[in-house]
Design a protein around this motif. Structure first.
Motif, mmCIF file in Angstrom:
data_model
loop_
_atom_site.group_PDB
_atom_site.id
_atom_site.type_symbol
_atom_site.label_atom_id
_atom_site.label_comp_id
_atom_site.label_asym_id
_atom_site.label_seq_id
_atom_site.Cartn_x
_atom_site.Cartn_y
_atom_site.Cartn_z
ATOM 1 N N PHE A 1 -12.363 23.479 26.306
ATOM 2 C CA PHE A 1 -11.506 22.299 26.438
ATOM 3 C C PHE A 1 -10.233 22.538 25.645
ATOM 4 C CE2 PHE A 1 -9.930 18.156 24.943
ATOM 5 C CZ PHE A 1 -9.745 17.526 26.164
ATOM 6 N N ALA A 2 -9.100 22.461 26.318
ATOM 7 C CA ALA A 2 -7.785 22.571 25.668
ATOM 8 C C ALA A 2 -7.671 23.828 24.808
ATOM 9 C CB ALA A 2 -7.505 21.322 24.833
ATOM 10 N N GLY A 3 -8.279 24.927 25.286
ATOM 11 C CA GLY A 3 -8.178 26.197 24.576
ATOM 12 C C GLY A 3 -9.198 26.395 23.477
ATOM 13 N N TRP A 4 -10.128 25.449 23.342
ATOM 14 C CA TRP A 4 -11.144 25.506 22.292
ATOM 15 C C TRP A 4 -12.543 25.566 22.895
ATOM 16 C CZ3 TRP A 4 -10.231 25.274 16.926
ATOM 17 C CH2 TRP A 4 -8.890 25.057 16.554
ATOM 18 N N SER A 5 -13.442 26.229 22.191
ATOM 19 C CA SER A 5 -14.873 26.162 22.507
ATOM 20 C C SER A 5 -15.425 24.935 21.802
ATOM 21 C CB SER A 5 -15.589 27.428 22.016
ATOM 22 O OG SER A 5 -16.973 27.324 22.260
ATOM 23 N N MET A 6 -15.802 23.927 22.599
ATOM 24 C CA MET A 6 -16.158 22.618 22.039
ATOM 25 C C MET A 6 -17.600 22.253 22.348
ATOM 26 S SD MET A 6 -13.484 21.319 20.531
ATOM 27 C CE MET A 6 -13.942 19.585 20.422
ATOM 28 N N PRO A 7 -18.270 21.545 21.433
ATOM 29 C CA PRO A 7 -19.600 21.016 21.748
ATOM 30 C C PRO A 7 -19.482 19.931 22.829
ATOM 31 C CG PRO A 7 -19.149 20.925 19.374
ATOM 32 C CD PRO A 7 -17.854 21.195 20.064
ATOM 33 N N ILE A 8 -20.104 20.170 23.971
ATOM 34 C CA ILE A 8 -20.041 19.206 25.076
ATOM 35 C C ILE A 8 -21.162 18.176 24.935
ATOM 36 C CG2 ILE A 8 -20.010 18.927 27.583
ATOM 37 C CD1 ILE A 8 -17.647 20.547 26.434
ATOM 38 N N THR A 9 -22.368 18.666 24.665
ATOM 39 C CA THR A 9 -23.509 17.776 24.418
ATOM 40 C C THR A 9 -24.420 18.420 23.379
ATOM 41 O OG1 THR A 9 -24.836 18.771 26.184
ATOM 42 C CG2 THR A 9 -23.551 16.819 26.773
ATOM 43 N N TYR A 10 -25.295 17.609 22.836
ATOM 44 C CA TYR A 10 -26.334 18.052 21.915
ATOM 45 C C TYR A 10 -27.689 17.733 22.562
ATOM 46 C CZ TYR A 10 -22.470 18.293 18.597
ATOM 47 O OH TYR A 10 -21.288 18.604 17.982
ATOM 48 N N PRO A 11 -28.817 18.121 21.941
ATOM 49 C CA PRO A 11 -30.113 17.869 22.579
ATOM 50 C C PRO A 11 -30.376 16.402 22.925
ATOM 51 C CG PRO A 11 -30.373 19.492 20.847
ATOM 52 C CD PRO A 11 -28.949 19.013 20.760
ATOM 53 N N LEU A 12 -29.748 15.485 22.222
ATOM 54 C CA LEU A 12 -29.924 14.061 22.533
ATOM 55 C C LEU A 12 -29.501 13.761 23.968
ATOM 56 C CD1 LEU A 12 -30.896 11.625 20.824
ATOM 57 C CD2 LEU A 12 -28.496 11.152 20.275
ATOM 58 N N GLY A 13 -28.459 14.452 24.456
ATOM 59 C CA GLY A 13 -27.978 14.255 25.829
ATOM 60 C C GLY A 13 -26.871 13.221 25.880
ATOM 61 N N VAL A 14 -26.013 13.351 26.880
ATOM 62 C CA VAL A 14 -24.784 12.551 26.939
ATOM 63 C C VAL A 14 -25.068 11.044 26.981
ATOM 64 C CG1 VAL A 14 -24.597 12.828 29.459
ATOM 65 C CG2 VAL A 14 -22.567 12.242 28.114
ATOM 66 N N MET A 15 -26.073 10.626 27.740
ATOM 67 C CA MET A 15 -26.371 9.194 27.850
ATOM 68 C C MET A 15 -26.777 8.616 26.496
ATOM 69 S SD MET A 15 -26.815 6.637 30.188
ATOM 70 C CE MET A 15 -27.373 7.289 31.755
ATOM 71 N N LYS A 16 -27.698 9.289 25.813
ATOM 72 C CA LYS A 16 -28.171 8.781 24.526
ATOM 73 C C LYS A 16 -27.110 8.918 23.445
ATOM 74 C CE LYS A 16 -33.144 9.262 25.332
ATOM 75 N NZ LYS A 16 -34.384 10.003 24.943
ATOM 76 N N GLU A 17 -26.299 9.971 23.509
ATOM 77 C CA GLU A 17 -25.205 10.116 22.535
ATOM 78 C C GLU A 17 -24.215 8.961 22.672
ATOM 79 O OE1 GLU A 17 -23.417 14.058 22.737
ATOM 80 O OE2 GLU A 17 -25.382 14.889 23.205
ATOM 81 N N HIS A 18 -23.894 8.625 23.910
ATOM 82 C CA HIS A 18 -22.986 7.508 24.189
ATOM 83 C C HIS A 18 -23.552 6.203 23.627
ATOM 84 C CE1 HIS A 18 -20.224 5.281 27.117
ATOM 85 N NE2 HIS A 18 -21.049 4.335 26.708
ATOM 86 N N LEU A 19 -24.793 5.911 23.958
ATOM 87 C CA LEU A 19 -25.401 4.645 23.529
ATOM 88 C C LEU A 19 -25.616 4.614 22.018
ATOM 89 C CD1 LEU A 19 -27.957 4.199 26.452
ATOM 90 C CD2 LEU A 19 -25.795 2.968 26.121
ATOM 91 N N HIS A 20 -25.916 5.776 21.430
ATOM 92 C CA HIS A 20 -26.077 5.842 19.978
ATOM 93 C C HIS A 20 -24.780 5.440 19.278
ATOM 94 C CE1 HIS A 20 -28.120 7.421 16.321
ATOM 95 N NE2 HIS A 20 -26.866 7.583 15.918
ATOM 96 N N THR A 21 -23.646 5.879 19.833
ATOM 97 C CA THR A 21 -22.344 5.512 19.253
ATOM 98 C C THR A 21 -22.102 4.019 19.372
ATOM 99 O OG1 THR A 21 -21.494 7.690 19.888
ATOM 100 C CG2 THR A 21 -19.865 6.004 19.315
ATOM 101 N N ARG A 22 -22.442 3.431 20.492
ATOM 102 C CA ARG A 22 -22.248 1.991 20.681
ATOM 103 C C ARG A 22 -23.177 1.169 19.774
ATOM 104 N NH1 ARG A 22 -17.816 2.132 23.022
ATOM 105 N NH2 ARG A 22 -17.522 2.477 25.259
#
Length: 367
Positions: free
Chosen positions: A26-47
């Protein structure tokens, strides 16, 4: 050598690997896209709790000197002198056509001392633009090498207090330097309360260890950062705003105070004022598919007769909203809430309705 091998690595990459991150470019960087929690749970965890994001791909510029105020008031549509010490402001770099070169947050740290946070994909161009314009001003520009972390969610204040981090009394869109080499602001890109902290790598490792010791904190990757900001109706540069899109069409003229417009001392002022006088030719809107099928960026929008009326600039699923969400631009006649349009998706037409923004309410700390 492939493009993947040319990606820059985050200073804390080893911590992300140890946490089981899946990486992507992303934008020239190697970035963490997701962790084992998974995108859905990561999103809800933040909320629900506290999401921790490594946003070190973004660039901090420290700007100081006798004419720092004059520089920022010229290079941005901003009254830099009107900012109180500690106040942050959302603003832009515009080109002469009033197209958005980048969107930024500027924080006044002292009388002639400012911090500018710029987007990763534009960091090199922003620095070149800053230095080119600054040749006529008496000030210095320092591109800082910092780890940059964001912690977002309703429980962040207590999490930071427990970890002994100062600054939890900050109001939204305010910032300061809590320690030498640190910069901290109450801001973020999720629609939630939260903070962004720039700090040296050794301090960052210590802080991350302290934060992750709290069970309310979890690493959150770029995928959930994108779904969070999209639900919050926040623009992603390069998609929802670009050098070909101006603040009028983007619905962002609220960020340019009336006295700033009247003074017209900033780059792109004439073009912007002409566009304000004419009104938008198109409008940035929220879009809600009628089905469960998400629509993606660059999907063409058409009316019931198949005539092109706009384009999707961001799209995906909104875990908190509970349905697919998108943003895009439509002709002003199609901008009223509830108007039906159709996205061309792989030869099929997906029906959508124009939806109010944001999809989920902002919960910034206003105290």
């Amino acid at each position: 050598m492939g493009a993947e091998e040319n990606l820059k690595s985050l200073p804390l990459e080893d911590l992300h690997k140890a946490a089981g991150a899946r990486f992507g470019g992303f934008a020239g960087w190697s970035m963490p896209i997701t962790y084992p929690l998974g995108v859905m749970k990561e999103h809800l965890h933040t909320r629900e709790k506290a999401g921790l994001f490594d946003i070190s791909h973004m660039q901090l510029f420290d700007i100081a000197g006798p004419e720092a105020v004059a520089l920022l008031s010229h290079i941005c549509p901003l009254d830099a002198d009107g900012l109180a010490i500690g106040q942050s402001k959302y603003t832009f770099f515009l080109n002469e056509q009033a197209g958005i070169l980048d969107d930024l947050i500027v924080t006044r740290l002292g009388g002639d001392h400012f911090m500018v946070v710029a987007n990763a994909g534009n960091a090199a161009a922003d620095e070149a633009h800053l230095r080119d314009v600054a040749k006529d001003f008496d000030c210095r520009i320092n591109a800082l090498d910092r780890v940059f972390l964001a912690i977002q969610g309703p429980q962040v204040v207590d999490v930071l207090r427990v970890a002994g981090v100062p600054g939890t009394e900050l109001a939204f869109m305010h910032g300061f330097e809590p320690k030498p080499g640190w910069f901290m602001s109450r801001s973020g890109y999720t629609g939630e309360d939260g903070f962004e902290i720039g700090l040296p790598a050794d301090d960052a490792r210590e802080l991350v260890t302290a934060l992750l010791a709290d069970e309310r904190v979890a690493w959150v990757g770029l995928a959930a950062r994108d779904s969070l900001r999209l639900e919050a109706g926040l623009c992603l540069h390069g998609h929802d705003i670009t050098p070909e899109i101006d603040p009028v069409d983007a619905g962002l003229t609220w960020a340019i105070a009336k006295p700033v417009r009247e003074k017209a001392g900033f780059i792109g002022a004439k073009a912007l004022l002409d566009k304000i006088a004419k009104g938008p030719a198109r409008k940035r809107v929220g879009l809600k598919p009628d089905s469960r099928q998400p629509v993606r960026s660059d999907s063409i929008l058409v009316d019931i007769h198949g005539n092109a009326v706009g384009v999707v600039t961001s799209g995906g699923f909104g875990p908190s909203a509970g349905f697919p969400v998108a943003m895009g631009y439509v002709g002003k006649d199609f901008a009223p809430i509830g108007t039906q349009v159709f996205a061309e998706v792989r030869g099929n037409r997906v029906a959508l309705h124009v939806h109010s923004l944001p999809f989920t309410s902002h919960r910034y700390h206003k105290g």
